[in-house]
Design a protein around this motif. Sequence first.
Motif, PDB file in Angstrom:
ATOM      1  N   MET A   1      34.148 -45.402   1.951  1.00  0.00           N
ATOM      2  CA  MET A   1      34.684 -44.436   1.017  1.00  0.00           C
ATOM      3  C   MET A   1      36.172 -44.681   0.813  1.00  0.00           C
ATOM      4  N   ARG A   2      36.847 -45.036   1.885  1.00  0.00           N
ATOM      5  CA  ARG A   2      38.286 -45.274   1.786  1.00  0.00           C
ATOM      6  C   ARG A   2      38.589 -46.446   0.860  1.00  0.00           C
ATOM      7  N   GLN A   3      37.755 -47.497   0.940  1.00  0.00           N
ATOM      8  CA  GLN A   3      37.958 -48.662   0.091  1.00  0.00           C
ATOM      9  C   GLN A   3      37.777 -48.296  -1.387  1.00  0.00           C
ATOM     10  N   ILE A   4      36.845 -47.412  -1.678  1.00  0.00           N
ATOM     11  CA  ILE A   4      36.631 -46.962  -3.054  1.00  0.00           C
ATOM     12  C   ILE A   4      37.861 -46.218  -3.563  1.00  0.00           C
ATOM     13  N   MET A   5      38.449 -45.393  -2.704  1.00  0.00           N
ATOM     14  CA  MET A   5      39.610 -44.605  -3.119  1.00  0.00           C
ATOM     15  C   MET A   5      40.848 -45.477  -3.314  1.00  0.00           C
ATOM     16  N   LEU A   6      40.981 -46.553  -2.551  1.00  0.00           N
ATOM     17  CA  LEU A   6      42.187 -47.370  -2.611  1.00  0.00           C
ATOM     18  C   LEU A   6      42.111 -48.517  -3.615  1.00  0.00           C
ATOM     19  N   THR A   7      40.915 -48.891  -4.043  1.00  0.00           N
ATOM     20  CA  THR A   7      40.757 -50.023  -4.947  1.00  0.00           C
ATOM     21  C   THR A   7      41.083 -49.621  -6.375  1.00  0.00           C
ATOM     22  N   GLU A   8      41.882 -50.435  -7.031  1.00  0.00           N
ATOM     23  CA  GLU A   8      42.197 -50.218  -8.443  1.00  0.00           C
ATOM     24  C   GLU A   8      41.576 -51.326  -9.260  1.00  0.00           C
ATOM     25  N   GLY A   9      41.095 -50.975 -10.423  1.00  0.00           N
ATOM     26  CA  GLY A   9      40.477 -51.946 -11.304  1.00  0.00           C
ATOM     27  C   GLY A   9      41.491 -52.592 -12.214  1.00  0.00           C
ATOM     28  N   PRO A  10      41.005 -53.426 -13.125  1.00  0.00           N
ATOM     29  CA  PRO A  10      41.908 -54.091 -14.058  1.00  0.00           C
ATOM     30  C   PRO A  10      42.539 -53.099 -15.026  1.00  0.00           C
ATOM     31  N   ARG A  11      43.767 -53.388 -15.422  1.00  0.00           N
ATOM     32  CA  ARG A  11      44.463 -52.508 -16.366  1.00  0.00           C
ATOM     33  C   ARG A  11      44.379 -53.026 -17.801  1.00  0.00           C
ATOM     34  N   SER A  53      35.126 -40.205 -10.521  1.00  0.00           N
ATOM     35  CA  SER A  53      35.694 -39.810 -11.818  1.00  0.00           C
ATOM     36  C   SER A  53      37.208 -40.002 -11.856  1.00  0.00           C
ATOM     37  N   GLN A  54      37.848 -40.039 -10.716  1.00  0.00           N
ATOM     38  CA  GLN A  54      39.291 -40.263 -10.675  1.00  0.00           C
ATOM     39  C   GLN A  54      39.651 -41.703 -11.024  1.00  0.00           C
ATOM     40  N   HIS A  55      38.658 -42.588 -11.042  1.00  0.00           N
ATOM     41  CA  HIS A  55      38.895 -43.997 -11.355  1.00  0.00           C
ATOM     42  C   HIS A  55      38.328 -44.376 -12.711  1.00  0.00           C
ATOM     43  N   ASN A  56      38.168 -43.413 -13.596  1.00  0.00           N
ATOM     44  CA  ASN A  56      37.612 -43.678 -14.918  1.00  0.00           C
ATOM     45  C   ASN A  56      38.534 -44.513 -15.792  1.00  0.00           C
ATOM     46  N   ALA A  57      39.824 -44.391 -15.602  1.00  0.00           N
ATOM     47  CA  ALA A  57      40.776 -45.108 -16.458  1.00  0.00           C
ATOM     48  C   ALA A  57      40.682 -46.617 -16.270  1.00  0.00           C
ATOM     49  N   ASN A  58      40.568 -47.061 -15.030  1.00  0.00           N
ATOM     50  CA  ASN A  58      40.449 -48.499 -14.756  1.00  0.00           C
ATOM     51  C   ASN A  58      39.542 -48.735 -13.547  1.00  0.00           C
ATOM     52  N   PRO A  59      38.223 -48.646 -13.770  1.00  0.00           N
ATOM     53  CA  PRO A  59      37.288 -48.843 -12.663  1.00  0.00           C
ATOM     54  C   PRO A  59      37.182 -50.306 -12.249  1.00  0.00           C
ATOM     55  N   ALA A  60      37.045 -50.515 -10.967  1.00  0.00           N
ATOM     56  CA  ALA A  60      36.806 -51.854 -10.424  1.00  0.00           C
ATOM     57  C   ALA A  60      35.303 -52.025 -10.214  1.00  0.00           C
ATOM     58  N   LYS A  61      34.914 -53.216  -9.825  1.00  0.00           N
ATOM     59  CA  LYS A  61      33.495 -53.498  -9.607  1.00  0.00           C
ATOM     60  C   LYS A  61      32.915 -52.613  -8.511  1.00  0.00           C
ATOM     61  N   ILE A  62      33.706 -52.313  -7.500  1.00  0.00           N
ATOM     62  CA  ILE A  62      33.232 -51.462  -6.408  1.00  0.00           C
ATOM     63  C   ILE A  62      32.892 -50.050  -6.900  1.00  0.00           C
ATOM     64  N   HIS A  63      33.596 -49.588  -7.932  1.00  0.00           N
ATOM     65  CA  HIS A  63      33.305 -48.261  -8.488  1.00  0.00           C
ATOM     66  C   HIS A  63      31.980 -48.267  -9.245  1.00  0.00           C
ATOM     67  N   TYR A  64      31.715 -49.354  -9.973  1.00  0.00           N
ATOM     68  CA  TYR A  64      30.425 -49.479 -10.653  1.00  0.00           C
ATOM     69  C   TYR A  64      29.283 -49.501  -9.638  1.00  0.00           C
ATOM     70  N   ILE A  65      29.469 -50.229  -8.562  1.00  0.00           N
ATOM     71  CA  ILE A  65      28.437 -50.314  -7.522  1.00  0.00           C
ATOM     72  C   ILE A  65      28.216 -48.943  -6.882  1.00  0.00           C
ATOM     73  N   ALA A  66      29.298 -48.209  -6.649  1.00  0.00           N
ATOM     74  CA  ALA A  66      29.177 -46.867  -6.067  1.00  0.00           C
ATOM     75  C   ALA A  66      28.449 -45.920  -7.012  1.00  0.00           C
ATOM     76  N   VAL A  67      28.714 -46.031  -8.311  1.00  0.00           N
ATOM     77  CA  VAL A  67      28.001 -45.203  -9.295  1.00  0.00           C
ATOM     78  C   VAL A  67      26.501 -45.504  -9.228  1.00  0.00           C
ATOM     79  N   CYS A  68      26.145 -46.777  -9.144  1.00  0.00           N
ATOM     80  CA  CYS A  68      24.725 -47.152  -9.026  1.00  0.00           C
ATOM     81  C   CYS A  68      24.101 -46.565  -7.767  1.00  0.00           C
ATOM     82  N   GLN A  69      24.847 -46.549  -6.677  1.00  0.00           N
ATOM     83  CA  GLN A  69      24.322 -45.997  -5.432  1.00  0.00           C
ATOM     84  C   GLN A  69      24.098 -44.485  -5.537  1.00  0.00           C
ATOM     85  N   VAL A  70      24.977 -43.792  -6.247  1.00  0.00           N
ATOM     86  CA  VAL A  70      24.777 -42.348  -6.439  1.00  0.00           C
ATOM     87  C   VAL A  70      23.528 -42.108  -7.282  1.00  0.00           C
TER      88      VAL A  70
END
Length: 127
Positions: A1-11, A53-70
């Motif tokens: 969970m911590r990695q999801i919160m700290l990872t930033e996607g492309p701008r 949802s806090q990473h909607n502006a610039n999601p990284a691949k890890i955020h997409y994977i987490a969405v799939c897991q939910v």
Amino acid sequence: MRQIMLTEGPRDTKQIKQLEKEMGFSNRMAIGELIFALILCCVDISPSVIILSQHNANPAKIHYIAVCQVFLHINTQKHDGIYYWRKEPNMELPISLQPKSMSKPQDLRNFKEELLRGQTVLNDRFR
């Protein structure tokens, strides 16, 4: 969970569109679907949805994977329904409404439509 919160996607917009195309879905649309499910019946996913949802502006691949897991979590819990326990059976209630089987586990549009039509397991006489 911590990695999801700290990872930033492309701008860069181009990189964001490329990642969206690679993953096969829009992160914003998926978060919207998760919020819909959260409001209707899946309160247990609220911490995950809030963080994602806090990473909607610039999601990284890890955020997409987490969405799939939910979404997979929701899919595995769809037969649980909303439980309300009674001390005695109420014979005026229907026994239960079973959801239709989904052709693809990833396709949650059917799940959303089933929720809207009330075809999920809502109650039975002893619950």
